[in-house]
Design a protein around this motif. Structure first.
Motif, PDB file in Angstrom:
ATOM      1  N   PRO A  78       0.857  -1.215   0.143  1.00  0.00           N
ATOM      2  CA  PRO A  78      -0.024  -0.049  -0.008  1.00  0.00           C
ATOM      3  C   PRO A  78       0.992   1.317   0.065  1.00  0.00           C
ATOM      4  O   PRO A  78       0.586   2.421  -0.717  1.00  0.00           O
ATOM      5  N   GLY A  79       1.823   1.344   0.756  1.00  0.00           N
ATOM      6  CA  GLY A  79       2.745   2.508   0.643  1.00  0.00           C
ATOM      7  C   GLY A  79       3.532   2.722  -0.658  1.00  0.00           C
ATOM      8  O   GLY A  79       3.991   3.921  -0.982  1.00  0.00           O
ATOM      9  N   LYS A  80       3.470   1.848  -1.612  1.00  0.00           N
ATOM     10  CA  LYS A  80       4.145   2.191  -2.862  1.00  0.00           C
ATOM     11  C   LYS A  80       3.080   2.393  -4.023  1.00  0.00           C
ATOM     12  O   LYS A  80       3.418   3.020  -4.926  1.00  0.00           O
TER      13      LYS A  80
END
Length: 310
Positions: A78-80
């Protein structure tokens, strides 16, 4: 200090690179400063007093490693992620790719002769209707459809062969029309007496044939049409007076069956009808008694009646 701006410009034009790629030897500034033509600048490049710097290398090795890791699922959390799932990979693009894969497979199978045009059209419509989610499911469906088609064809061939064999072995039941037109056969009697002739050559009747030779012949009425009743029914049904057999309380003076409290045997026993030497199929005793023109002959079994007729 000598201004070498024009010499750098000429050298860049001659070498076909930018001015930042031109290196001028600081120890040869006086000689380089005297160069005022392109030919003189080419001579300086050839002598090594003016050097063209090499291209800086931008390595893509690290980029290739990152892409290989992303293909394995790394660095995709999700952070990418930036953008919605629909924006990252639209559902329309997925649908187009899937349809192209399925249609390509169907076209390949049709050209190879693995499926006919009818099955191709059916599977094409099913693919368009979102029945198959990938190529593996479509291939499994094709295998099952072909197996079912072959099984249906084999069963149909077996049924047709059995039908032809039965037709060749049974040309038809004789005397059916004659029994239908016989005098005295009307109403229910016609229907019961036209069911066909039972063959008298039964293996189980061998013992009864021996009994028939030793037993006295039954007393028959003047009418040629008679009814042989199962000998097990003599305890439930009586015999007519003209036979000389004591009648039972189950038969009245008119030969009709009178019900008693125990009436199980009156519904389970059977009789056979004989008309001019032809033995017809069995029927219930109650029905046989109601047939006009037939008279009962008691005390003989079905097999014995067959032997008498034969």
């Amino acid at each position: 200090m000598v201004n070498l701006r024009s010499q750098k410009r000429l050298a860049a034009a001659v070498a076909g690179v930018g001015k930042r790629k031109i290196w001028l030897d600081p120890a040869e500034q006086a000689e380089i400063g005297n160069a005022n033509s392109r030919s003189h600048v080419r001579k300086l490049i050839k002598e090594g007093r003016v050097i063209i710097k090499p291209t800086v290398i931008h390595s893509s090795a690290r980029t290739r490693e990152l892409h290989a890791a992303k293909r394995k699922g790394r660095h995709t959390g999700p952070g990418k992620r930036k953008g919605t799932a629909e924006a990252r990979l639209p559902t329309k693009v997925q649908w187009i790719r899937r349809q192209r894969v399925l249609r390509r497979l169907l076209r390949k199978y049709r050209e190879a002769g693995k499926i006919d045009k009818h099955l191709y059209h059916s599977l094409y419509q099913k693919s368009k209707g979102n029945v198959f989610k990938n190529k593996r499911v479509l291939m499994e469906f094709i295998h099952k459809a072909k197996a079912e088609k072959n099984r249906t064809k084999v069963l149909a061939d077996q049924m047709e062969a059995r039908r032809v064999k039965n037709k060749a072995g049974h040309p038809g039941t004789p005397c059916r029309a004659a029994a239908r037109e016989a005098p005295g056969n009307s109403g229910r009697g016609t229907r019961s007496s036209s069911r066909g002739v039972n063959p008298p050559d039964n293996k189980k009747d061998m013992s009864h044939d021996a009994e028939a030779e030793t037993s006295p012949p039954p007393t028959e009425a003047p009418n040629q049409m008679c009814m042989y009743v199962d000998e097990q029914c003599t305890e439930s049904f009586g015999a007519p007076a003209w036979l000389g057999v004591p009648s039972s309380p189950m038969i009245d003076g008119n030969g009709q069956c009178v019900r008693k409290k125990r009436r199980s045997r009156t519904r389970t026993r059977s009789a056979c009808l004989v008309d001019e030497g032809l033995l017809y199929s069995h029927c219930s005793i109650a029905h046989a008694l109601s047939v006009p023109g037939y008279v009962p002959v008691w005390g003989y079994s079905m097999s014995l009646a067959k032997s008498k007729v034969g």
